[in-house]
Design an enzyme around this catalytic site. Structure first.
Site, PDB file in Angstrom:
ATOM      1  N   LYS A  78     -14.910  11.426  -0.398  1.00 36.29           N
ATOM      2  CA  LYS A  78     -15.451  11.131   0.940  1.00 36.29           C
ATOM      3  C   LYS A  78     -15.496  12.399   1.789  1.00 36.29           C
ATOM      4  O   LYS A  78     -16.468  12.631   2.507  1.00 36.29           O
ATOM      5  CB  LYS A  78     -14.594  10.072   1.641  1.00 36.29           C
ATOM      6  CG  LYS A  78     -14.691   8.693   1.066  1.00 36.29           C
ATOM      7  CD  LYS A  78     -13.791   7.756   1.856  1.00 36.29           C
ATOM      8  CE  LYS A  78     -13.653   6.418   1.201  1.00 36.29           C
ATOM      9  NZ  LYS A  78     -12.746   5.542   1.961  1.00 36.29           N
ATOM     10  N   VAL A 103      -9.786  -0.455   4.870  1.00 37.27           N
ATOM     11  CA  VAL A 103     -10.762  -1.498   5.185  1.00 37.27           C
ATOM     12  C   VAL A 103     -10.375  -2.779   4.457  1.00 37.27           C
ATOM     13  O   VAL A 103     -10.324  -2.819   3.229  1.00 37.27           O
ATOM     14  CB  VAL A 103     -12.192  -1.068   4.799  1.00 37.27           C
ATOM     15  CG1 VAL A 103     -13.186  -2.159   5.152  1.00 37.27           C
ATOM     16  CG2 VAL A 103     -12.555   0.245   5.491  1.00 37.27           C
ATOM     17  N   PRO A 160     -13.496   5.142   8.553  1.00 39.75           N
ATOM     18  CA  PRO A 160     -12.584   3.995   8.572  1.00 39.75           C
ATOM     19  C   PRO A 160     -11.294   4.288   7.829  1.00 39.75           C
ATOM     20  O   PRO A 160     -11.250   5.154   6.949  1.00 39.75           O
ATOM     21  CB  PRO A 160     -13.383   2.901   7.864  1.00 39.75           C
ATOM     22  CG  PRO A 160     -14.280   3.639   6.943  1.00 39.75           C
ATOM     23  CD  PRO A 160     -14.591   4.962   7.622  1.00 39.75           C
ATOM     24  N   SER A 164      -8.388  -0.384  -0.655  1.00 39.87           N
ATOM     25  CA  SER A 164      -7.484  -0.926   0.360  1.00 39.87           C
ATOM     26  C   SER A 164      -7.018  -2.320  -0.016  1.00 39.87           C
ATOM     27  O   SER A 164      -5.835  -2.663   0.124  1.00 39.87           O
ATOM     28  CB  SER A 164      -8.182  -0.957   1.716  1.00 39.87           C
ATOM     29  OG  SER A 164      -8.610   0.329   2.084  1.00 39.87           O
TER      30      SER A 164
END
Length: 159
Positions: free
Chosen positions: A2, A28, A25, A40
């Protein structure tokens, strides 16, 4: 990956004279909408199954997937929005998250972990201040966890 993708986007935007607005974020969670769990949600499942891994050096900021979607819409519609936007309900210790899951779901094997899993980190309710200032009212961590666990049950990922 990312981080590398975001760096590439910033470099491309600079070269081409484009305006980039980024939503970053945290963990999530919420309703399961895809056939596979994101990282997550896998972390939450492992926690419910009794995993004692403490994740001492991770950033812990829960966010409901609905709030991530709303953040994207809000930033797209707000032409003055620029830069990076942290998208989390709050920043807290992983131990606080574990304790909340254990409190809400005592029937699961959630381990007891030290509260201070990230020494020096202070809980910050306004970590996503830029999005809050634009009008985003985040779903609280209790509800994020409840939506996630109930969806995991309904979809057969946990019993």
């Amino acid at each position: 990956s990312k981080t590398l993708a975001e760096k590439a986007a910033w470099e491309f935007a600079k070269e081409k004279g484009l305006d980039v607005v980024v939503v970053n974020p945290g963990f999530v969670m919420g309703d399961v909408i895809s056939p596979r769990l994101n990282a997550s949600m896998v972390t939450l499942v492992r926690l419910l199954e009794g995993c004692i891994e403490t994740y001492e050096n991770i950033f812990m900021g829960s966010v409901h997937f609905k709030d991530v979607a709303l953040a994207h819409i809000l930033l797209h519609e707000n032409k003055s929005a620029t830069g990076r936007h942290l998208c989390v309900e709050a920043i807290s210790h992983y131990g606080d998250f574990v304790a909340k899951v254990a409190e809400l779901y005592p029937e699961y094997k959630v381990p007891s972990l030290p509260k201070d899993t990230q020494p020096g980190l202070l809980r910050e309710k306004n970590g996503a201040k830029k999005l809050m200032n634009l009008g985003l009212d985040f779903i609280p961590m209790d509800q994020i966890i409840k939506d996630a666990v109930e969806s995991l049950k309904n979809k057969g990922f946990i019993s």
